[in-house]
Structure formats: structure tokens, C-alpha cells
Design a protein around this motif. Sequence first.
Motif, PDB file in Angstrom:
ATOM      1  N   UNK A   1      11.946   8.581  -5.136  1.00 41.47           N
ATOM      2  CA  UNK A   1      11.997   8.481  -3.627  1.00 41.47           C
ATOM      3  C   UNK A   1      11.221   6.975  -3.147  1.00 41.47           C
ATOM      4  N   UNK A   2      10.282   6.736  -3.733  1.00 42.24           N
ATOM      5  CA  UNK A   2       9.619   5.498  -3.617  1.00 42.24           C
ATOM      6  C   UNK A   2      10.422   4.356  -3.841  1.00 42.24           C
ATOM      7  N   UNK A   3      11.001   4.507  -5.057  1.00 41.12           N
ATOM      8  CA  UNK A   3      11.847   3.330  -5.451  1.00 41.12           C
ATOM      9  C   UNK A   3      13.120   3.216  -4.687  1.00 41.12           C
ATOM     10  N   UNK A   4      13.799   4.413  -4.188  1.00 38.10           N
ATOM     11  CA  UNK A   4      14.877   4.455  -3.540  1.00 38.10           C
ATOM     12  C   UNK A   4      14.745   3.697  -2.048  1.00 38.10           C
ATOM     13  N   UNK A   5      13.606   4.026  -1.515  1.00 37.72           N
ATOM     14  CA  UNK A   5      13.507   3.854   0.178  1.00 37.72           C
ATOM     15  C   UNK A   5      12.790   2.419   0.153  1.00 37.72           C
TER      16      UNK A   5
ATOM     17  N   UNK B   1       4.101   7.411   1.920  1.00 41.67           N
ATOM     18  CA  UNK B   1       4.043   6.519   3.015  1.00 41.67           C
ATOM     19  C   UNK B   1       3.771   5.117   2.154  1.00 41.67           C
ATOM     20  N   UNK B   2       4.610   4.198   2.394  1.00 40.43           N
ATOM     21  CA  UNK B   2       4.713   2.876   2.095  1.00 40.43           C
ATOM     22  C   UNK B   2       4.608   1.780   3.186  1.00 40.43           C
TER      23      UNK B   2
ATOM     24  N   UNK C   1       8.316   6.478   5.819  1.00 41.39           N
ATOM     25  CA  UNK C   1       7.555   7.749   5.531  1.00 41.39           C
ATOM     26  C   UNK C   1       8.650   8.561   5.241  1.00 41.39           C
ATOM     27  N   UNK C   2       8.591   9.014   3.802  1.00 37.71           N
ATOM     28  CA  UNK C   2       9.848  10.172   3.501  1.00 37.71           C
ATOM     29  C   UNK C   2       9.025  11.123   2.767  1.00 37.71           C
ATOM     30  N   UNK C   3       9.984  12.298   2.872  1.00 39.01           N
ATOM     31  CA  UNK C   3       9.293  13.604   2.325  1.00 39.01           C
ATOM     32  C   UNK C   3       9.169  13.698   0.803  1.00 39.01           C
ATOM     33  N   UNK C   4       8.224  14.044   0.238  1.00 39.11           N
ATOM     34  CA  UNK C   4       7.957  13.967  -1.312  1.00 39.11           C
ATOM     35  C   UNK C   4       7.614  15.272  -1.559  1.00 39.11           C
ATOM     36  N   UNK C   5       7.524  16.396  -0.859  1.00 45.59           N
ATOM     37  CA  UNK C   5       7.201  17.876  -1.330  1.00 45.59           C
ATOM     38  C   UNK C   5       7.580  18.639  -0.341  1.00 45.59           C
ATOM     39  N   UNK C   6       6.972  19.864  -0.264  1.00 38.27           N
ATOM     40  CA  UNK C   6       7.144  20.972   0.568  1.00 38.27           C
ATOM     41  C   UNK C   6       6.493  20.704   1.947  1.00 38.27           C
ATOM     42  N   UNK C   7       5.188  20.016   1.798  1.00 35.11           N
ATOM     43  CA  UNK C   7       4.287  19.856   2.843  1.00 35.11           C
ATOM     44  C   UNK C   7       3.541  18.837   2.813  1.00 35.11           C
TER      45      UNK C   7
ATOM     46  N   UNK D   1       0.825  -1.109   0.018  1.00 35.96           N
ATOM     47  CA  UNK D   1      -0.262   0.136  -0.001  1.00 35.96           C
ATOM     48  C   UNK D   1       1.032   1.247   0.025  1.00 35.96           C
ATOM     49  N   UNK D   2       0.586   2.188  -0.870  1.00 33.26           N
ATOM     50  CA  UNK D   2       1.509   3.591  -0.807  1.00 33.26           C
ATOM     51  C   UNK D   2       0.200   4.618  -0.988  1.00 33.26           C
ATOM     52  N   UNK D   3       0.468   5.673  -0.160  1.00 30.16           N
ATOM     53  CA  UNK D   3      -0.298   6.880  -0.281  1.00 30.16           C
ATOM     54  C   UNK D   3       0.378   7.905   0.241  1.00 30.16           C
TER      55      UNK D   3
END
Length: 754
Positions: A376-380, A313-314, A303-309, A225-227
Motif C-alpha cells: 500500500x505504501x508503494x502504491x499510494x 501515514x506518509x 492516510x491509507x488503511x493498512x489493517x483492521x484498526x 516520514x512514514x508512521x
Amino acid sequence: MLPEHTPMESSTGHQRVDYHLLKVQAEMINQIAQVTRGTLVLNELLPTIANQLHQILQVSGCLMFPTHHPPAMATHQVSFPITQSVESTGEPCLIEVFRHLFQSYHSWLAQGKPLIIPESQGKLPPELKELTYPCDLRTIMMVPLLHGQSCLGSITLYQCDHEREWTVQEIAFIRGIADHFAIALTHQELEQLYQKQSQELKQKESALKVSEARNRALLEAIPDVIFRVNRDGFYLDWKAAIENPVLFLTNNCIGKHLHNCLPTEVAGLIWEHVEIALESDEIQVIESPIRQDGKLRYFEARIVKSGLDEVAVIVQDITERIEARLTLAQVNDALEVRVQQRTAALRKANQALKGEIIERQKAEEQLRQSEERFRNVVEISSNWMWEMDENAVYTYASPKVWDLLGYEPSEVVGKTPFDLMSQEEAKRVMEILASFTVLKHPFSNLENTRIHKNRQLVVLETSGVPIFDRIGKFCGYRGVDRDITKRKETEVEIINALAKEKQLGELKSRFITMTSHEFRTPLTTIYSSAELLEHYGTKWSEYKINNHLHRIQNMVQHMTRLLNDILLIGQVESGKIELKLTPIDLESFCTDLIYQIQLNDRNYHTIKFTYSLEKFENKLGSNHGRNNAASSFSSARPYMDEKLLRQILENLLSNALKYSPKGSTVEIKLTCSANQAIFKISDQGIGIPEEDQGLLFETFYRGTNVGTITGTGLGLAIVKKCLDIYQGQIDLESEVTVGTTFTVTLPIYYVLSN
């Protein structure tokens, strides 16, 4: 700077210029202008201009070089690049002189002033004098290529053999050429820069689109699940798991708060780490249990930052990992949070409106951010993501393949999964995948073993989904591989532990059976003799009393030997026995041991002992010192561990006598060489069945054909353990009803006598 080297600034006023020079200047400026219009190439025009200047002004040579390009030069012989015109003209030294002058007087030239050195040889700086000596350089004029505030190079004219004075017309002529040349050079650089930037921009746009398409495809292949959520905890978008999701989400969740779609405890934990990830720019990893379908499961959220705010979450199901590692019982209590319908509807409407406004404002920004999010999704992700064509050839591999198999992605592309397996494993996996590829069905959790680049085995769990083009043609598979090596190793360790426990149980059973039998018989004999002595000792003769006493003593000695054997095995297994070498006479030692054994032999066996000593010179080289070395070895004394040697030979000889017919012959042969002793013990006994030979050295194990012959099953086990300490070797040859031969090879050490 010496006064004679001070640059001379010439006037650029409206002086009368020779008509011929003006005409030539106009033609040359027209040629340079064609470079600006794109009809001529600057690099091709450089030698032409230099050659024209050389011919018109009748100088020894003309050198033109831009500071940001390889220099071009023309001489009175031919107009070629420097590297092709220097051998016969001595121009390498002149090039160094002119470059040195350009660097030394750069600030002067940058003001648009020509540099003129009219002095003869001997007036140049000392470091340049030696360089110009072969060329007999007399006069130099260096005119800068100036455009704006930048000095782009120079036109340098030089005269050898005689001095020359430059006229005002000649200086104005050269400066006019230099000014237009600087404009053309600047125009070319700007044109090249524009073309380069345009090409790079097109390449980046193309790569961005390709990368976005690939990342979206890979994202669909991820089974978890990714959101995305923003800083306020509201869902922005999501992707469902391929199967068995640990967190159930639907399209209705978009625009809702975490607390509206997840249990309160889980939602609070994720929201807390969302804030931490946004503030620290670091990946946050959390683990938590959740009850689903009446069963407690565990999930891991990265949980990884993907934008400014916002964050990505994978969510991965780690129930099996937690249960295998901690062997915890499932938690019976779980909390469920119900939110009032009216509040949920209001929040949904408000968040949907907010999301629509944000999407409209960030429409242009999404293309750039999407690539970063998917990357980022692929890397984490802890999984290796891949794509393969219809022939099972990898066309893409994510960088995680390095962590799993030690290969760079470029090394994997072009190979098949079967290239990374053993032949047997490749055949097995190929048969399994064939059933899926024929029907173009997805597959998941396929366990297979790959070979790491360092040759180690890695167990992977592979999942994949089929790929189809626009017209529905099957193009291959894309999917992920997950490393489950540790989980499989844990399973193997458990199986091995159970097998070892079973083996220990069988060993314990054999030990109890052996000790109960071997101790019961001697104790019965002792008890019987003691009871007879108690009742009839006063009535019996001294001979009969001594006979019973000897029986008691023999049984005590038998039990003592049995206990000593058990203690010896225990000491060997605990590492308390070490090799202790002492000088020994092997022939005398064997003779004494045989004599002691025969004293206790009541079956009248014959023990035949032979001793031989190999010629040591056969082990040596053929040099002239061979006879001396052989003589030294012959007088040497061997060093061995007498205690271990006695245990080995005594047990082998005792077994040979025990299992041989009464009155038969047992033979022991000893052969000594320069570095080892070989003992061969042969009997004419019952022999050892072939099926028993592999287990013969196990503790408490006895052959299946021993019948009523008593024994403990410890003798050969002691022999093997003593040989292990001694680093020796034992070989067995046996035939049932014919006899057995044991060959023992032991290393020996010699101390040469004086």
C-alpha cells in the motif's frame, strides 16, 4: 426417449462368472491398482486397458475417456490417442456419437447403470444415424466410471457389421474394471491436486518473504516520514525521513498519542482523517502548515488503511510546491502545545504496555499484514521507486514508473537511467553520479531530464542510497524519482515572462524615441511656416506663400503616413486584417505604382520595370491535353489582395529610393507562373550589414549604417506582417556599399475565362 433406446439395467448380484474372465479381470485390476500405488502412470495405462478389452471381448472397438481429461482410445489396429487413430477407422463420427449418448444419458449413468443399445442401424436417433452410417454401428454398451456421487467418464464397447448380445458375465466383468478405474482416476486427481496445492503454497511463501524483504528495503529508501497509528490515535511504529523531515519523530513517540508528539492542530487534523480512512477504505490526503526551526513549512499526509484498526501515514514536505503555486508569504503565527510531563509519562507507560500486549497477540498475523502494508505504501506514493546494480542497471521498478514515464516496470528493468535520456543529458548526469558512486555516498534531489515513452521530456528529482551486502560489498543503489516537470515549467514561464517584459520595455523605448523624433521635425516645420505666414504673408509673393503652404501640407501628409503605418501594425497584430482577393492586372498595377512613386521622388532615380510570364505548359504534364490547359492559363486573370500588395511593394520601393544615391537605378522584376508571383527589387544603395539582417523586420528597428537618413523603422516590419497574412515569403541579399535585393514570393489564384 423412445422405448427401444431405454437403458437396460443389468443385475450386479453374485452371479457365476466365467473363470477366464475372472482371471483377466484380476490381472487388469492389479494393473489399475499399481496406478494407485504410484508404480504406473494412468495416462500410459489407458491405451493398454482399452486394447485388452478389445481383444478379450472381441469387439470392433473400445473407447475410454474421463470427463476431465483428453480422451484415449484403442481399436483393433493400434492403441493411440484419438487424434492419431481416426483417419482410417472413421472414429471421429463414433466419438461424437458416444459423447452425445454420454451427455443425453448422464443422469442414468450417474446411478451406476450401464447403457445398452442393442438395436441395428435405423433405430438410433435421427441426428446420430447419419454419423454412424459409414461405420455400420450395430451394438453399444456404455459402462460409467462411478466413484461416490460423481460420474467421472465411461468405458464404451461397440460392435460394427453385426449385432451382439452382452452376457451377464461380460457386463459384470466390465463394471468391475470400471469401478477400479474410477477409484484410480479419483486417486490420481486427488494426488495431482495435492501436489499442485503444495507447490503453490511453497511458491507463495517464498514470494511472500522476497516481497517483504524488498518492500522493507524500498521503505527505507523513501525520503519521507512514514508512521502507523491505530484508531485511537496511538503510534505503532515509524520511519524517519532521509533528510530534512517536516515532522520530527523519535523512538520515544511509539506508544504515544498524536497529540503528544505533534502540534494540536496537526494532530487533530490527522486523527480526524484516520477515522475517515478506516470507515471508508479510501485514501485520505490532507495538507497543512507547520512551523519548524522558526520557519513555516507545509506538509502533505496520505492516510491509507493498512489493517483492521490501523492506518499508514506518509508525510511529505510540499513547502516548495505550495510556495511556487500560491506564492504565499510565510505564516508568522504558529501554535505550540505543551503537555504536562507527568501526563505524558503516564500515557507513554500505558501505551507501551498496550502495544506489547498487541504485538504478542498479533505475532503470527504480522507476516501477512506486513506485505499488504508495504504494498500500500508503494502504491499510494506519488514517487517512482527503483533499485539498480553496481553497473547502474535497473533491477526493480515500482508501478509508478508508468505514471511518470509511460513504461511498464518490465520495460524498465534491464535498462540504465541513461537509456531514458538524451546523449547530452546522459553525459551530464553520468559525470555527477560518478562522484557519488566512487565514494559509495548517497545522493539526493538530483535534477535530470528523462524521455517519456511518448517522446515528451519529463524532469525528475532523483534520490538514492547505496546498497551493501552482508560483508559490506557495494551492490548498487535504491531510491526514488519525483516528477518536478510542472515546477520547472513554472520557472521557465516566469523567465520567459520577464524576458518578454524586457522586450516590451525596449520596444516601448524605441517607439517613444522614434515618435518624438519623427513628429518633432514635421511639427517644427509646420510651426515655422505658419509663423512666417502669419507675420509676412501680406508682404510675400503668391509663389513664396504657396511654397510654405506646400511645406505644411507635405509635413501633414508625412505625419499621416506615420500614423497610418502605426495603425496598420496594430490592426495586423490584433487580427483585424484579412486576405481579400480581387481580380488584378499585375503589369498595369506595377506600372501605376511606379509612376506614383516617381512623382514624389526628388532625387531623380530611375526605376526600371520588367515583366515576364513563364510558359505554363512547362508546369503541366505531357499528355495530349497539355496545349488546351496552357491556352486556358494564358487567358486567366489573377486574383490577389491589392491593398496588401501595395503596402509590400510601396515600402520596398520607397526604401530602395531612400537608401540609394541620387540619380541611381532601382530595378523591379516581376515573374508570374501558374501559382505564384515573384517580385525582385534591387538597388545600388548603402546595403545592410550582416549583423543587422536578422533584426531588420523587427518593429522600429533600423540598420546601424543609416547615418542621418530619416526613417521610422516601420516599413520592413509592415512588409513582413503583410506577408504573414498573405502566407508569402521574403528573401534578402545585401552587401554594404554595393546594394540590396529583396525577393518577394506571393501565391496567386486564377479564374479561367470562357
